[in-house]
Write a protein that holds these residues in place. Sequence first.
Motif, mmCIF file in Angstrom:
data_model
loop_
_atom_site.group_PDB
_atom_site.id
_atom_site.type_symbol
_atom_site.label_atom_id
_atom_site.label_comp_id
_atom_site.label_asym_id
_atom_site.label_seq_id
_atom_site.Cartn_x
_atom_site.Cartn_y
_atom_site.Cartn_z
ATOM 1 N N THR A 157 -16.379 -10.481 -0.250
ATOM 2 C CA THR A 157 -17.268 -11.445 0.512
ATOM 3 C C THR A 157 -18.251 -11.895 -0.433
ATOM 4 O O THR A 157 -18.780 -12.886 -0.012
ATOM 5 N N ARG B 42 -3.183 -21.317 5.313
ATOM 6 C CA ARG B 42 -4.147 -22.077 4.674
ATOM 7 C C ARG B 42 -4.363 -21.244 3.214
ATOM 8 O O ARG B 42 -5.150 -21.650 2.545
ATOM 9 N N GLY C 101 -10.789 -19.992 5.081
ATOM 10 C CA GLY C 101 -10.595 -19.863 6.535
ATOM 11 C C GLY C 101 -9.241 -18.712 6.568
ATOM 12 O O GLY C 101 -8.765 -18.550 7.722
ATOM 13 N N LEU C 102 -9.024 -17.840 5.490
ATOM 14 C CA LEU C 102 -7.840 -16.933 5.616
ATOM 15 C C LEU C 102 -8.307 -15.764 6.527
ATOM 16 O O LEU C 102 -7.083 -15.126 6.999
ATOM 17 N N LEU C 103 -9.346 -15.454 6.991
ATOM 18 C CA LEU C 103 -9.696 -14.464 8.069
ATOM 19 C C LEU C 103 -9.385 -15.070 9.380
ATOM 20 O O LEU C 103 -9.447 -14.135 10.418
ATOM 21 N N ASP C 104 -8.982 -16.250 9.647
ATOM 22 C CA ASP C 104 -8.450 -16.699 10.820
ATOM 23 C C ASP C 104 -7.032 -16.563 10.807
ATOM 24 O O ASP C 104 -6.580 -17.009 11.941
ATOM 25 N N ASP D 168 -11.278 -15.070 1.426
ATOM 26 C CA ASP D 168 -11.604 -16.057 2.234
ATOM 27 C C ASP D 168 -12.606 -16.765 1.581
ATOM 28 O O ASP D 168 -13.827 -16.320 1.606
ATOM 29 N N THR D 169 -12.611 -17.998 0.836
ATOM 30 C CA THR D 169 -13.705 -18.604 0.268
ATOM 31 C C THR D 169 -14.747 -19.159 1.163
ATOM 32 O O THR D 169 -15.846 -19.055 0.867
ATOM 33 N N ASP D 170 -14.539 -19.013 2.414
ATOM 34 C CA ASP D 170 -15.523 -19.565 3.469
ATOM 35 C C ASP D 170 -16.557 -18.600 3.175
ATOM 36 O O ASP D 170 -17.696 -18.740 3.884
ATOM 37 N N THR D 171 -16.202 -17.154 3.063
ATOM 38 C CA THR D 171 -17.491 -16.247 3.148
ATOM 39 C C THR D 171 -18.472 -16.388 2.344
ATOM 40 O O THR D 171 -19.754 -15.982 2.490
ATOM 41 N N TYR E 280 -19.078 -10.822 9.401
ATOM 42 C CA TYR E 280 -17.773 -10.760 9.391
ATOM 43 C C TYR E 280 -16.977 -9.609 10.182
ATOM 44 O O TYR E 280 -15.857 -9.453 10.109
#
Lengths: 438, 438
Positions: A204, A72, A93-96, A241-244, A122
Amino acid sequence: MAASTSSLLAAAASSSCTAISARLPRGAPAAASVPSPSRHSCPSLRASPARRHQSRFVASVAPTMQPPAESRVSTVVDVDLGDRRYPIYIGAGLLDEPDLLQRHVHGKRVLVVTNTNVAPLYLEKVTWALTHNNPNVSVESVILPDGEKYKDMDTLMKVFDKAIESRLDRRCTFVALGGGVIGDMCGYAAASFLRGVNFIQIPTTLMAQVDSSVGGKTGINHRLGKNLIGAFYQPQCVLIDTDTLNTLPDRELASGIAEVVKYGLIRDAPFFEWQEKNMSALLARDPSALAYAIKRSCENKAEVVAQDEKESGLRATLNLGHTFGHAIETGTGYGAWLHGEAVAAGTVMATDMSHRLGWIDESIKKRVIDILKYAKLPITPPDTMTVEKFKSIMAVDKKVADGLLRLILLKGPLGSCVFTGEYDRKALDETLHAFCKN
Amino acid sequence: MAASTSSLLAAAASSSCTAISARLPRGAPAAASVPSPSRHSCPSLRASPARRHQSRFVASVAPTMQPPAESRVSTVVDVDLGDRRYPIYIGAGLLDEPDLLQRHVHGKRVLVVTNTNVAPLYLEKVTWALTHNNPNVSVESVILPDGEKYKDMDTLMKVFDKAIESRLDRRCTFVALGGGVIGDMCGYAAASFLRGVNFIQIPTTLMAQVDSSVGGKTGINHRLGKNLIGAFYQPQCVLIDTDTLNTLPDRELASGIAEVVKYGLIRDAPFFEWQEKNMSALLARDPSALAYAIKRSCENKAEVVAQDEKESGLRATLNLGHTFGHAIETGTGYGAWLHGEAVAAGTVMATDMSHRLGWIDESIKKRVIDILKYAKLPITPPDTMTVEKFKSIMAVDKKVADGLLRLILLKGPLGSCVFTGEYDRKALDETLHAFCKN
């Protein structure tokens, strides 16, 4: 000195035009407008399909820097420091994606350094990413109190205590999971533990993603000044991870935007213009707008750091507004204001001084104030900051050389600045008196 | 790993023969015998008159490394680290030569870091040397309490406090004036202050002159282990005024001799043989004997450091006896034993273990014990050190890798060693039980 730095900056500024049009993100952001190649005069460098996943900095990158085929990762920015080069992975989603992290872990032992705010959000996820299908790696963690006021030696010692009690050795990896304070402290701990171990940045906060996690400046505060104790020490990678950002408080988001604005002002006028048009999308956390702002910021930072890792000149320009800003942070007690809030007020002060010196048009000053106000950032220092307080704290700034305070000031058209000790002291005095009640 | 390191060391050892005969001090020492070129098989490299002031390491040295024409510098050893190379000046009365120091001062501000023992003896002289005919330079000083037990973060903070309160900037120079503790702390402070400022080593103990001031290892102790927090950070120069040894207590002198013996054992058999013949001259402080021992030690250290600055392999061999020794220092509370005393006992333990492994002849073990005893150094650890204490402290040694304790052990003829984790654990157990009461 001023003249040569100035021409260096002018050269860098002129080249940023060619850079921009090659750096379009994959597809146009949905809600935010991105600069159209046609607005710039360098169409030959327009991004080709083959390069769409990477910034131009990644052209000669080593194979290990490439994300997996189905990743991703939307952007990889390469920080080109020779044998210490490293990638910045940017995406949602990079932490996935365990592989992204695991490829940069050295040894079998990992110490995650985080804080009381970020750990509940996290830490479990990062531990999973580090150990998924990777039974050889064991993860320890140390959870520090949150905030700038804990960026000190006492708190740093807790990292060493944990590392030594856990019997970590030179082949371990430290992971910074959090904002700028965590990144700076974990990085300095990694630089110093056993005289240096590997580390990874997982920023984060927007502040850390666009600025502090990139470039290897690490350190802690002293009661008399910000970041006075530390090291230049580069990470193995930065994983953004921009989701953070979904869990980031509004005030923290705005704080990061202060640094985004900075890049536009010192070296990237088209980026500043893009921000003027897209600030509402950024504040509304539009994913595409945020992703573009992060990518463009990291590219600017990587370019500067690659040219001047240890701040002999050019790199100092990244500190626009920071000399005033650090004085505010130190003078009000660390943590009363967020770093970006202090930088915002400091940027207005530096802009005001540049205008008093006759180095920029009034219109630039107005645009700086407008954009920062729009981002709900402070544009004046707090009432408790007196002229004397500013002066005494700025006297220990790292940019003082042989007693002379050097400043980053805007000069010329939008996107141009100088780092210089050659300015009329009267202008500095006038700015301080204009912004302080006494 | 063991095999390749071993062959690397063998190559280095064989080349040390050529080195020795080129390194004769200027004129033969009066009271001490120095190795005659005829004792070695490499007459072609005998020192020519043109080279007599310099060791062979200085051949390609930059002009600034040359002492003034009328200098009392008897030897310059070059630590060849590319753009971070620096000279070690050795001679009697060098603190009476302001130019030697001043050429390596950057900026106008100097901070001398020293301790309560050394300050009354040499601080005034060093301040004079720094400022004589040099009115632009101002000198601050910070006087730390003396001893290994103060090599900690709290004491280190006093250096930062002084530097910041004095408003020193990035163009300042730190000067370490004292023994190994002062050099390590001042160096780490210089590495960390404003993320790195210049520094100069003026070692005043034999320990610091023959070992700790050279090579850029800096740091502090943690309550759980020696030197666990620090940096690799090289000085601008090392200035060894051998006259400072006149004020050194006997016990400190012997402590330094433990490191001199080390060089002979790990890589320089002729030097060990010279020591066997000249130990009484060294203990009687014969100036020529001391000067030769210092020079030869610095040459050995410079050669190793130039090949492996950050201890990826070869440099670890300089820690013969140190894993046991550090455990003694930590286990007895820092400062109860001097560093060299602990290293002496540790060297005997490493030698004992090497013999148990069948890697060296009994005669070498005997010679090691004899020379250390003759120097009035301890050859066994203190009674309070138990097997368990040794094991738990050695588990956090910097040479542990992925849980495996690597040791420097003697192997082969005199002057040969290996750095390896591949040894029979039984031998380590047997050595610990042989040297500990429980």
